[in-house]
Design an enzyme around this catalytic site. Structure first.
Site, PDB file in Angstrom:
ATOM      1  N   ASN A 112       0.936  -1.186   0.023  1.00  0.00           N
ATOM      2  CA  ASN A 112       0.008  -0.066  -0.125  1.00  0.00           C
ATOM      3  C   ASN A 112       1.060   1.128   0.009  1.00  0.00           C
ATOM      4  O   ASN A 112       2.063   1.269   0.560  1.00  0.00           O
ATOM      5  CB  ASN A 112      -1.167  -0.186   1.122  1.00  0.00           C
ATOM      6  N   GLU A 147       0.330   5.136   0.763  1.00  0.00           N
ATOM      7  CA  GLU A 147      -0.579   6.081   1.230  1.00  0.00           C
ATOM      8  C   GLU A 147      -0.389   7.481   0.722  1.00  0.00           C
ATOM      9  O   GLU A 147       0.879   7.890   0.167  1.00  0.00           O
ATOM     10  CB  GLU A 147      -0.828   6.025   2.840  1.00  0.00           C
ATOM     11  N   CYS A 151      -3.943   0.617  -2.655  1.00  0.00           N
ATOM     12  CA  CYS A 151      -3.818  -0.660  -1.801  1.00  0.00           C
ATOM     13  C   CYS A 151      -2.686  -1.517  -2.312  1.00  0.00           C
ATOM     14  O   CYS A 151      -2.212  -1.473  -3.684  1.00  0.00           O
ATOM     15  CB  CYS A 151      -5.225  -1.572  -2.001  1.00  0.00           C
ATOM     16  N   GLU A 153      -2.637  -4.771  -3.268  1.00  0.00           N
ATOM     17  CA  GLU A 153      -3.058  -5.701  -4.261  1.00  0.00           C
ATOM     18  C   GLU A 153      -3.211  -4.845  -5.500  1.00  0.00           C
ATOM     19  O   GLU A 153      -2.562  -5.321  -6.622  1.00  0.00           O
ATOM     20  CB  GLU A 153      -4.657  -6.000  -4.166  1.00  0.00           C
ATOM     21  N   CYS A 189     -10.065  -5.161  -0.262  1.00  0.00           N
ATOM     22  CA  CYS A 189     -10.968  -4.183  -0.377  1.00  0.00           C
ATOM     23  C   CYS A 189     -11.900  -4.434  -1.530  1.00  0.00           C
ATOM     24  O   CYS A 189     -11.362  -5.104  -2.576  1.00  0.00           O
ATOM     25  CB  CYS A 189     -10.732  -2.922  -0.144  1.00  0.00           C
ATOM     26  N   CYS A 230     -10.239  -3.186  -4.768  1.00  0.00           N
ATOM     27  CA  CYS A 230      -9.242  -4.482  -5.204  1.00  0.00           C
ATOM     28  C   CYS A 230      -9.775  -5.559  -5.959  1.00  0.00           C
ATOM     29  O   CYS A 230      -9.279  -6.218  -6.893  1.00  0.00           O
ATOM     30  CB  CYS A 230      -8.370  -4.535  -4.129  1.00  0.00           C
TER      31      CYS A 230
HETATM   32  N1  THU Z   1      -5.214  -1.646   2.283  1.00  0.00           N
HETATM   33  C1  THU Z   1      -4.640  -2.254   1.465  1.00  0.00           C
HETATM   34  O1  THU Z   1      -3.567  -2.394   1.301  1.00  0.00           O
HETATM   35  N2  THU Z   1      -5.262  -3.519   0.763  1.00  0.00           N
HETATM   36  C2  THU Z   1      -6.817  -3.565   0.995  1.00  0.00           C
HETATM   37  O2  THU Z   1      -7.459  -4.390   0.597  1.00  0.00           O
HETATM   38  C3  THU Z   1      -7.211  -3.113   2.070  1.00  0.00           C
HETATM   39  C4  THU Z   1      -6.740  -1.621   2.658  1.00  0.00           C
HETATM   40  C5  THU Z   1      -4.529  -0.343   2.813  1.00  0.00           C
HETATM   41  C6  THU Z   1      -5.118   0.899   2.422  1.00  0.00           C
HETATM   42  C7  THU Z   1      -4.357   1.787   3.454  1.00  0.00           C
HETATM   43  O3  THU Z   1      -3.209   2.203   3.284  1.00  0.00           O
HETATM   44  C8  THU Z   1      -4.561   0.943   4.673  1.00  0.00           C
HETATM   45  O4  THU Z   1      -4.735  -0.543   4.165  1.00  0.00           O
HETATM   46  C9  THU Z   1      -5.622   1.164   5.804  1.00  0.00           C
HETATM   47  O5  THU Z   1      -6.717   1.166   5.160  1.00  0.00           O
END
Ligand code: THU
Length: 134
Positions: A47, A49, A58, A60, A91, A94
């Site tokens: 991920n 941010e 994310c 994935e 999520c 994704c």
């Molecule tokens: N996140 C992912 O990397 N993958 C997911 O499928 C769900 C959420 C990350 C996004 C964000 O940086 C952190 O988790 C908190 O939501």
């Protein structure tokens, strides 16, 4: 829980290792993903941010973008690794992106407490499919 084959264990360990490089200063929640394609290649992602929260990507999807940039297609297996009280499921956004490139992919959701094995078909049973304007 069913035995995991060596390929699955390897994919999980790659997702776990790449998670260390996640850029998650806002949530503090680091995620790693590793996807395997029909060619046998593996692409990893974390991920990423952003101060503008909505720009966050994310793990994935980051892995899928790497696959596309490499000219590859056809996801056969996806591993996601995160650490928290519960396993961290992909999520919705994704799932939609993953299903376009691997509708029959296996999904390994892993954390310190173990691994759950499922499929994208189970996680994303009725995806949006674009068939063009009528
Ligand atoms: N996140 C992912 O990397 N993958 C997911 O499928 C769900 C959420 C990350 C996004 C964000 O940086 C952190 O988790 C908190 O939501």
């Amino acid at each position: 829980m069913a035995e995991l084959d060596p390929g699955a264990l390897k994919l999980i360990s790659l997702a776990r290792a790449v998670r260390e490089r996640a850029y998650a200063p806002y949530s503090g929640f680091r995620v790693g993903a590793a996807i395997e394609t029909a060619s046998g290649n593996v692409y990893t992602g974390t991920n990423v941010e952003n101060a503008s929260y909505g720009a966050t990507v994310c793990a994935e999807r980051a892995a899928v973008f790497g696959m596309i940039a490499a000219g590859d297609r056809g996801i056969t297996r996806v591993a996601v690794y995160a650490e928290g009280p519960e396993l961290s499921m992909p999520c919705g956004m994704c799932r939609q992106v993953l299903v376009e490139h691997g509708p029959s992919a296996e999904v390994l959701v892993a954390g310190p407490g173990g691994t759950r094995t499922t499929t994208l078909a189970a996680l994303m049973p009725e995806p949006f499919v674009f068939e063009g304007p009528r």
